[in-house]
Write a protein that holds these residues in place. Structure first.
Motif, mmCIF file in Angstrom:
data_model
loop_
_atom_site.group_PDB
_atom_site.id
_atom_site.type_symbol
_atom_site.label_atom_id
_atom_site.label_comp_id
_atom_site.label_asym_id
_atom_site.label_seq_id
_atom_site.Cartn_x
_atom_site.Cartn_y
_atom_site.Cartn_z
ATOM 1 N N MET A 1 25.274 -4.283 -5.695
ATOM 2 C CA MET A 1 24.346 -4.933 -4.769
ATOM 3 C C MET A 1 24.704 -4.664 -3.312
ATOM 4 S SD MET A 1 21.576 -6.682 -4.755
ATOM 5 C CE MET A 1 21.453 -7.467 -6.365
ATOM 6 N N VAL A 2 25.964 -4.372 -3.038
ATOM 7 C CA VAL A 2 26.381 -4.202 -1.646
ATOM 8 C C VAL A 2 26.411 -2.734 -1.222
ATOM 9 C CG1 VAL A 2 27.797 -6.266 -1.906
ATOM 10 C CG2 VAL A 2 28.882 -4.026 -2.002
ATOM 11 N N GLY A 3 26.047 -1.842 -2.141
ATOM 12 C CA GLY A 3 26.014 -0.425 -1.802
ATOM 13 C C GLY A 3 24.596 0.109 -1.808
ATOM 14 N N GLN A 4 24.481 1.441 -1.806
ATOM 15 C CA GLN A 4 23.183 2.101 -1.913
ATOM 16 C C GLN A 4 23.335 3.214 -2.953
ATOM 17 O OE1 GLN A 4 20.623 1.606 1.952
ATOM 18 N NE2 GLN A 4 22.293 2.983 2.414
ATOM 19 N N ASN A 5 22.827 2.962 -4.136
ATOM 20 C CA ASN A 5 23.080 3.833 -5.275
ATOM 21 C C ASN A 5 21.887 4.687 -5.676
ATOM 22 O OD1 ASN A 5 25.768 2.579 -5.903
ATOM 23 N ND2 ASN A 5 24.479 0.777 -6.196
ATOM 24 N N THR B 1 39.421 -10.785 7.883
ATOM 25 C CA THR B 1 39.507 -9.458 8.497
ATOM 26 C C THR B 1 38.194 -8.672 8.470
ATOM 27 O OG1 THR B 1 40.212 -8.471 6.391
ATOM 28 C CG2 THR B 1 41.944 -9.263 7.890
ATOM 29 N N GLN B 2 37.213 -9.134 7.680
ATOM 30 C CA GLN B 2 35.988 -8.357 7.510
ATOM 31 C C GLN B 2 34.760 -9.118 8.014
ATOM 32 O OE1 GLN B 2 36.200 -5.148 6.445
ATOM 33 N NE2 GLN B 2 38.402 -5.572 6.463
ATOM 34 N N PRO B 3 33.765 -8.404 8.542
ATOM 35 C CA PRO B 3 32.551 -9.061 9.037
ATOM 36 C C PRO B 3 31.740 -9.658 7.901
ATOM 37 C CG PRO B 3 32.276 -6.682 9.053
ATOM 38 C CD PRO B 3 33.716 -6.943 8.723
ATOM 39 N N GLN B 4 30.917 -10.640 8.237
ATOM 40 C CA GLN B 4 30.106 -11.301 7.217
ATOM 41 C C GLN B 4 29.020 -10.379 6.668
ATOM 42 O OE1 GLN B 4 28.381 -15.006 8.453
ATOM 43 N NE2 GLN B 4 27.363 -15.378 6.497
ATOM 44 N N PHE B 5 28.450 -9.544 7.533
ATOM 45 C CA PHE B 5 27.327 -8.716 7.115
ATOM 46 C C PHE B 5 27.715 -7.241 7.079
ATOM 47 C CE2 PHE B 5 25.425 -12.567 8.759
ATOM 48 C CZ PHE B 5 24.487 -12.865 7.779
ATOM 49 N N ARG B 6 27.393 -6.589 5.981
ATOM 50 C CA ARG B 6 27.589 -5.152 5.866
ATOM 51 C C ARG B 6 26.265 -4.462 6.175
ATOM 52 N NH1 ARG B 6 28.778 -0.987 0.962
ATOM 53 N NH2 ARG B 6 30.061 0.441 2.174
ATOM 54 N N LYS B 7 26.298 -3.455 7.047
ATOM 55 C CA LYS B 7 25.095 -2.749 7.473
ATOM 56 C C LYS B 7 25.113 -1.324 6.907
ATOM 57 C CE LYS B 7 23.944 -6.171 10.306
ATOM 58 N NZ LYS B 7 22.733 -7.001 10.135
ATOM 59 N N LEU B 8 24.018 -0.914 6.304
ATOM 60 C CA LEU B 8 23.889 0.411 5.722
ATOM 61 C C LEU B 8 22.568 1.039 6.161
ATOM 62 C CD1 LEU B 8 25.038 -0.578 2.138
ATOM 63 C CD2 LEU B 8 26.360 0.814 3.734
ATOM 64 N N LYS B 9 22.570 2.344 6.348
ATOM 65 C CA LYS B 9 21.392 3.050 6.839
ATOM 66 C C LYS B 9 20.740 3.853 5.711
ATOM 67 C CE LYS B 9 22.515 1.766 11.048
ATOM 68 N NZ LYS B 9 21.755 0.724 11.769
#
Length: 258
Positions: free
Chosen positions: A104-108, A66-74
């Protein structure tokens, strides 16, 4: 006669190079827009081990459907007066939040770097806590190569390095932007880092646009909220908190202190 021709040729080339340098435009102020890309499938495949496989593998298989392979963050990086301010942009929608506690998958991090004093202030979110990490800019022993790549309209040169003793990093920088900064807490090359990859962590940051506009000191002000620590103190605190987390402790600790 041959010596005279050679001397004249050298003078011409020196004059041409000087004229080129005088006419070349250098960017000293502006705002860079970055996109962080995380290979979610690869990141979370790594956290599955024999202790959690029975319940985590089915959850991960369902996630992939259900989820895309790549997560995109700005994010943005304001720069001027030999300072930078890296600011993450909160995503509009989180979607499926399963696995998103992995740092690792967020922006902290909101990071101000002063390249005049070579100091940095990093406001770091660690779960429910906020730390204000004040320290010197991390020293990175970059090795510059001859490989080049076009990023956001700039010709960039590749450099490689190891951080935290074993984490391999690839950066692409341009000396057309004279401030030697970069996304997050990466800096120290002879120009601005517009592309950054940590291959074994399956994450990249690439500039999508460079806006050359005036940036004053107010727009480069350091974050102020958080528990004041230095980098060594933060590492010690996190190591103590995560000492009973098993294999996950190394993954989370590395992500928080990169």
């Amino acid at each position: 006669m041959k010596k005279l021709i050679l001397y004249t040729t050298c003078l011409f080339m020196l004059g041409a190079n000087t004229l080129f340098a005088q006419n070349k435009h250098f960017t000293t102020n502006g705002i860079i827009e970055y996109e962080k890309s995380v290979n979610m499938y690869a990141v979370f495949q790594k956290i599955i081990d024999k202790d959690n496989e029975a319940w985590l593998q089915p959850a991960f298989d369902s996630y992939k459907k259900t989820q895309p392979q790549f997560r995109k963050l700005k994010s943005t990086l304001a720069f001027g007066n030999n300072k930078t301010l890296f600011t993450p942009i909160e995503p509009e929608a989180q979607g499926n939040t399963f696995f998103l506690d992995n740092p690792m998958v967020g922006q902290n991090n909101t990071v101000q770097t002063d390249l005049n004093t070579y100091t940095s202030i990093d406001q770091k979110k660690v779960f429910e806590s906020v730390f204000l990490v004040k320290d010197s800019v991390r020293k990175i022993n970059w090795k510059i190569t001859t490989e080049t790549r076009e990023i956001a309209g700039f010709t960039c040169r590749r450099a490689n390095a190891l951080v935290l003793d074993s984490v391999y990093v690839v950066a692409f920088y341009t000396d057309d932007i004279t401030v030697p900064g970069g996304p997050e807490s990466f800096a120290g090359l002879p120009g601005m880092i517009l592309g950054l990859a940590i291959p074994h962590e399956n994450v990249t940051w690439f500039a999508t646009k460079v806006n050359e506009i005036p940036v004053d000191d107010k727009a480069l002000a350091a974050p102020k909220k958080g528990k004041a620590v230095n980098r060594k103190e933060l590492t010690a605190t996190l190591t103590d908190v995560m000492k009973n987390w098993g294999n996950q402790s190394n993954i989370y600790l590395k992500a928080f202190i990169l």
